[in-house]
Design an enzyme around this catalytic site. Structure first.
Site, PDB file in Angstrom:
ATOM      1  N   HIS A 170      -7.901  -5.525  -0.408  1.00 59.17           N
ATOM      2  CA  HIS A 170      -6.678  -4.718  -0.335  1.00 59.17           C
ATOM      3  C   HIS A 170      -5.475  -5.477   0.225  1.00 59.17           C
ATOM      4  O   HIS A 170      -4.367  -5.367  -0.305  1.00 59.17           O
ATOM      5  CB  HIS A 170      -6.940  -3.462   0.497  1.00 59.17           C
ATOM      6  CG  HIS A 170      -5.766  -2.532   0.550  1.00 59.17           C
ATOM      7  ND1 HIS A 170      -5.114  -2.091  -0.583  1.00 59.17           N
ATOM      8  CD2 HIS A 170      -5.122  -1.953   1.607  1.00 59.17           C
ATOM      9  CE1 HIS A 170      -4.124  -1.276  -0.227  1.00 59.17           C
ATOM     10  NE2 HIS A 170      -4.102  -1.192   1.082  1.00 59.17           N
ATOM     11  N   ASP A 190      -9.875  -4.672  -4.930  1.00 60.68           N
ATOM     12  CA  ASP A 190      -9.339  -3.700  -3.974  1.00 60.68           C
ATOM     13  C   ASP A 190     -10.036  -2.352  -4.188  1.00 60.68           C
ATOM     14  O   ASP A 190      -9.877  -1.736  -5.239  1.00 60.68           O
ATOM     15  CB  ASP A 190      -7.827  -3.561  -4.178  1.00 60.68           C
ATOM     16  CG  ASP A 190      -7.159  -2.685  -3.125  1.00 60.68           C
ATOM     17  OD1 ASP A 190      -7.869  -1.989  -2.368  1.00 60.68           O
ATOM     18  OD2 ASP A 190      -5.920  -2.704  -3.064  1.00 60.68           O
ATOM     19  N   SER A 211       0.830  -1.208   0.000  1.00 58.45           N
ATOM     20  CA  SER A 211       0.000   0.000   0.000  1.00 58.45           C
ATOM     21  C   SER A 211       0.867   1.261   0.000  1.00 58.45           C
ATOM     22  O   SER A 211       1.691   1.426  -0.895  1.00 58.45           O
ATOM     23  CB  SER A 211      -0.974  -0.057   1.196  1.00 58.45           C
ATOM     24  OG  SER A 211      -2.016   0.881   1.053  1.00 58.45           O
TER      25      SER A 211
END
Length: 249
Positions: free
Chosen positions: A225, A195, A88
Protein backbone atom coordinates in the site's frame (compact mmCIF):
# COMPACT_ATOMS: atom_id res chain seq x y z
CA UNK A 1 6.95 22.81 6.94
CA UNK A 2 10.20 21.53 5.39
CA UNK A 3 12.47 23.90 3.43
CA UNK A 4 16.14 24.42 2.66
CA UNK A 5 17.47 27.31 0.60
CA UNK A 6 15.44 28.99 -2.13
CA UNK A 7 12.62 26.68 -3.27
CA UNK A 8 11.38 26.54 -6.85
CA UNK A 9 7.99 24.99 -6.11
CA UNK A 10 5.56 24.24 -3.28
CA UNK A 11 4.78 20.57 -2.54
CA UNK A 12 1.61 19.97 -0.50
CA UNK A 13 1.38 16.53 1.12
CA UNK A 14 -2.06 15.06 1.83
CA UNK A 15 -1.84 12.09 4.22
CA UNK A 16 -4.09 9.05 4.48
CA UNK A 17 -6.69 7.75 6.93
CA UNK A 18 -5.65 7.30 10.55
CA UNK A 19 -2.10 8.58 10.05
CA UNK A 20 -0.42 12.00 10.13
CA UNK A 21 2.06 14.15 8.23
CA UNK A 22 4.97 13.21 10.50
CA UNK A 23 5.16 9.86 8.70
CA UNK A 24 6.31 11.68 5.53
CA UNK A 25 9.73 12.90 6.69
CA UNK A 26 11.55 10.79 4.09
CA UNK A 27 9.28 11.97 1.26
CA UNK A 28 9.69 15.58 2.37
CA UNK A 29 13.48 15.20 2.50
CA UNK A 30 13.60 13.98 -1.11
CA UNK A 31 11.30 16.81 -2.25
CA UNK A 32 13.29 19.48 -0.39
CA UNK A 33 16.50 18.28 -2.03
CA UNK A 34 14.60 18.45 -5.34
CA UNK A 35 13.82 22.13 -4.74
CA UNK A 36 10.49 22.13 -2.92
CA UNK A 37 9.18 23.82 0.15
CA UNK A 38 7.00 21.07 1.63
CA UNK A 39 3.89 21.55 3.74
CA UNK A 40 0.55 19.95 4.54
CA UNK A 41 -2.03 19.55 7.31
CA UNK A 42 -2.85 16.85 9.77
CA UNK A 43 -6.52 16.39 8.80
CA UNK A 44 -9.21 17.08 11.38
CA UNK A 45 -9.26 14.33 13.99
CA UNK A 46 -5.84 13.11 12.87
CA UNK A 47 -2.33 13.45 14.27
CA UNK A 48 -1.80 16.75 16.06
CA UNK A 49 -5.04 18.35 14.79
CA UNK A 50 -8.07 18.94 16.97
CA UNK A 51 -11.32 17.00 16.72
CA UNK A 52 -12.73 13.62 17.67
CA UNK A 53 -10.28 10.96 16.50
CA UNK A 54 -10.74 9.99 12.84
CA UNK A 55 -14.22 11.54 12.76
CA UNK A 56 -14.93 13.27 9.44
CA UNK A 57 -18.56 14.10 8.74
CA UNK A 58 -18.04 15.82 5.36
CA UNK A 59 -14.91 15.58 3.25
CA UNK A 60 -15.65 19.00 1.73
CA UNK A 61 -14.57 20.41 5.12
CA UNK A 62 -11.21 18.60 4.81
CA UNK A 63 -10.77 19.99 1.30
CA UNK A 64 -11.52 23.49 2.64
CA UNK A 65 -8.87 23.05 5.36
CA UNK A 66 -6.41 21.92 2.70
CA UNK A 67 -7.19 25.03 0.64
CA UNK A 68 -6.33 27.19 3.67
CA UNK A 69 -2.92 25.49 3.89
CA UNK A 70 -2.29 25.95 0.15
CA UNK A 71 -3.24 29.62 0.22
CA UNK A 72 -1.02 30.22 3.26
CA UNK A 73 1.94 28.58 1.50
CA UNK A 74 1.21 30.66 -1.60
CA UNK A 75 1.24 33.79 0.54
CA UNK A 76 4.63 32.84 2.00
CA UNK A 77 6.08 31.93 -1.42
CA UNK A 78 4.28 34.05 -4.04
CA UNK A 79 4.66 33.00 -7.64
CA UNK A 80 5.83 29.43 -6.96
CA UNK A 81 3.94 26.59 -8.71
CA UNK A 82 2.03 24.19 -6.43
CA UNK A 83 2.28 20.40 -6.68
CA UNK A 84 -0.13 18.29 -4.60
CA UNK A 85 0.72 14.74 -3.51
CA UNK A 86 -2.07 12.66 -1.94
CA UNK A 87 -1.79 9.14 -0.53
CA UNK A 88 -4.70 6.70 0.03
CA UNK A 89 -7.60 8.64 1.60
CA UNK A 90 -5.40 11.68 0.94
CA UNK A 91 -5.59 10.76 -2.75
CA UNK A 92 -9.37 11.09 -2.58
CA UNK A 93 -9.03 14.46 -0.83
CA UNK A 94 -6.39 15.67 -3.30
CA UNK A 95 -8.47 14.57 -6.30
CA UNK A 96 -11.47 16.45 -4.95
CA UNK A 97 -9.25 19.48 -4.30
CA UNK A 98 -8.06 19.31 -7.91
CA UNK A 99 -11.65 19.17 -9.17
CA UNK A 100 -12.49 22.35 -7.24
CA UNK A 101 -9.18 24.27 -7.38
CA UNK A 102 -7.18 22.53 -10.11
CA UNK A 103 -6.51 25.79 -11.91
CA UNK A 104 -4.16 26.67 -9.06
CA UNK A 105 -2.15 23.45 -9.29
CA UNK A 106 0.81 22.72 -11.56
CA UNK A 107 0.65 18.95 -11.01
CA UNK A 108 -1.07 16.21 -8.99
CA UNK A 109 0.39 12.95 -7.69
CA UNK A 110 -1.97 10.20 -6.45
CA UNK A 111 -0.46 7.29 -4.49
CA UNK A 112 -2.70 4.25 -3.92
CA UNK A 113 -5.68 6.63 -3.91
CA UNK A 114 -9.11 5.73 -2.54
CA UNK A 115 -11.12 6.39 -5.72
CA UNK A 116 -13.98 4.67 -7.49
CA UNK A 117 -14.84 2.25 -4.73
CA UNK A 118 -13.18 1.07 -1.54
CA UNK A 119 -13.92 -2.43 -0.27
CA UNK A 120 -13.61 -1.19 3.34
CA UNK A 121 -16.52 1.21 2.76
CA UNK A 122 -18.57 -1.46 0.97
CA UNK A 123 -18.08 -3.89 3.87
CA UNK A 124 -18.62 -1.44 6.74
CA UNK A 125 -21.44 0.74 5.40
CA UNK A 126 -24.25 -1.78 6.14
CA UNK A 127 -23.02 -2.41 9.72
CA UNK A 128 -24.37 -0.58 12.76
CA UNK A 129 -21.35 -1.45 14.89
CA UNK A 130 -17.83 -0.87 13.56
CA UNK A 131 -15.52 -3.87 14.21
CA UNK A 132 -12.44 -3.10 16.29
CA UNK A 133 -9.85 -4.96 14.22
CA UNK A 134 -6.38 -3.42 13.98
CA UNK A 135 -4.81 -3.08 10.55
CA UNK A 136 -2.50 -5.88 9.42
CA UNK A 137 0.67 -3.79 9.27
CA UNK A 138 2.30 -6.24 6.83
CA UNK A 139 -0.05 -4.82 4.16
CA UNK A 140 1.72 -1.44 4.34
CA UNK A 141 5.13 -2.42 2.96
CA UNK A 142 7.49 -5.33 2.35
CA UNK A 143 9.83 -3.55 4.77
CA UNK A 144 8.86 -4.90 8.24
CA UNK A 145 10.32 -1.80 9.93
CA UNK A 146 7.53 0.27 8.36
CA UNK A 147 4.80 -1.84 9.96
CA UNK A 148 6.59 -1.89 13.30
CA UNK A 149 6.96 1.90 13.36
CA UNK A 150 3.29 2.31 12.40
CA UNK A 151 2.15 -0.01 15.22
CA UNK A 152 4.22 1.92 17.77
CA UNK A 153 3.30 5.43 16.58
CA UNK A 154 1.10 7.15 19.21
CA UNK A 155 -0.18 9.69 16.66
CA UNK A 156 -1.57 6.93 14.44
CA UNK A 157 -5.17 5.89 15.16
CA UNK A 158 -5.28 2.19 16.06
CA UNK A 159 -9.00 1.91 16.87
CA UNK A 160 -12.09 1.20 14.76
CA UNK A 161 -13.58 3.31 11.99
CA UNK A 162 -16.34 5.77 12.87
CA UNK A 163 -19.66 5.05 11.21
CA UNK A 164 -20.09 8.69 10.18
CA UNK A 165 -16.63 8.72 8.61
CA UNK A 166 -17.53 5.66 6.52
CA UNK A 167 -20.75 7.39 5.40
CA UNK A 168 -18.77 10.53 4.53
CA UNK A 169 -16.25 8.46 2.55
CA UNK A 170 -19.09 6.88 0.57
CA UNK A 171 -20.50 10.34 -0.22
CA UNK A 172 -17.07 11.69 -1.18
CA UNK A 173 -16.35 8.79 -3.54
CA UNK A 174 -19.67 9.38 -5.33
CA UNK A 175 -19.08 13.14 -5.44
CA UNK A 176 -15.66 12.76 -7.08
CA UNK A 177 -17.06 10.25 -9.59
CA UNK A 178 -19.92 12.57 -10.52
CA UNK A 179 -17.70 15.64 -10.90
CA UNK A 180 -15.47 13.86 -13.39
CA UNK A 181 -12.41 14.90 -15.37
CA UNK A 182 -9.38 16.79 -14.08
CA UNK A 183 -8.99 18.36 -17.51
CA UNK A 184 -5.47 19.36 -18.54
CA UNK A 185 -3.91 19.01 -15.05
CA UNK A 186 -0.75 16.84 -15.27
CA UNK A 187 -1.53 13.83 -13.06
CA UNK A 188 0.72 10.95 -11.97
CA UNK A 189 -1.03 7.87 -10.56
CA UNK A 190 1.16 5.33 -8.73
CA UNK A 191 0.02 2.11 -7.01
CA UNK A 192 1.51 -1.07 -5.61
CA UNK A 193 0.27 -4.09 -7.58
CA UNK A 194 0.00 -6.12 -4.35
CA UNK A 195 -1.91 -3.45 -2.41
CA UNK A 196 -4.57 -5.26 -0.34
CA UNK A 197 -5.72 -2.17 1.60
CA UNK A 198 -6.74 -0.13 -1.45
CA UNK A 199 -7.03 -2.55 -4.33
CA UNK A 200 -5.75 -1.33 -7.71
CA UNK A 201 -8.74 -2.82 -9.53
CA UNK A 202 -11.11 -0.76 -7.34
CA UNK A 203 -9.13 2.44 -7.87
CA UNK A 204 -9.03 1.84 -11.63
CA UNK A 205 -12.72 2.72 -12.06
CA UNK A 206 -12.20 5.99 -10.19
CA UNK A 207 -9.12 6.90 -12.22
CA UNK A 208 -11.11 6.38 -15.41
CA UNK A 209 -13.82 8.75 -14.12
CA UNK A 210 -11.43 11.60 -13.26
CA UNK A 211 -8.66 11.13 -15.83
CA UNK A 212 -7.94 14.15 -17.97
CA UNK A 213 -5.74 14.80 -20.98
CA UNK A 214 -2.42 14.34 -19.14
CA UNK A 215 -2.38 11.15 -17.05
CA UNK A 216 0.78 9.14 -16.39
CA UNK A 217 0.52 5.93 -14.39
CA UNK A 218 2.89 3.42 -12.88
CA UNK A 219 2.05 0.18 -11.07
CA UNK A 220 4.92 -1.37 -9.10
CA UNK A 221 5.08 -5.20 -9.12
CA UNK A 222 5.17 -6.70 -5.62
CA UNK A 223 4.67 -3.35 -3.89
CA UNK A 224 2.03 -3.01 -1.16
CA UNK A 225 0.00 0.00 0.00
CA UNK A 226 2.60 2.59 0.97
CA UNK A 227 4.76 2.87 -2.13
CA UNK A 228 6.66 5.83 -0.59
CA UNK A 229 7.70 3.46 2.24
CA UNK A 230 8.29 0.39 0.10
CA UNK A 231 11.55 -1.48 -0.46
CA UNK A 232 11.73 0.24 -3.89
CA UNK A 233 10.92 3.68 -2.41
CA UNK A 234 13.95 5.29 -4.11
CA UNK A 235 12.62 4.21 -7.51
CA UNK A 236 9.12 5.50 -6.70
CA UNK A 237 10.33 8.88 -5.45
CA UNK A 238 12.66 9.23 -8.45
CA UNK A 239 9.64 8.63 -10.69
CA UNK A 240 7.70 11.30 -8.77
CA UNK A 241 10.43 13.93 -9.02
CA UNK A 242 10.95 13.17 -12.72
CA UNK A 243 7.20 13.66 -13.28
CA UNK A 244 7.30 16.96 -11.35
CA UNK A 245 10.21 18.16 -13.49
CA UNK A 246 8.23 17.40 -16.65
CA UNK A 247 5.09 19.11 -15.31
CA UNK A 248 6.99 22.23 -14.22
CA UNK A 249 8.84 22.46 -17.54
Amino acid sequence: MWVDGEPRYIAVLVHGYGEHLGRYDRVADVLVRHGAVVCGPDHMGHGRSAGDRVLIEDYEDVVADLHTVVESARGDHPGLPVVMIGHSMGGLIAARYAQLHGGGLAALVLSGPVLGRWHAVDELLPLDEMPDEPIDTSTLSRDPAVGAAYAEDPLVWHGPFRKRTIEALDTALRRVDEHGSLGALPTFYVHGEDDELVRPEDTRAGIERIRGADLTERLYPGARHEVFNETNRDEVLADVTAFIDRALA
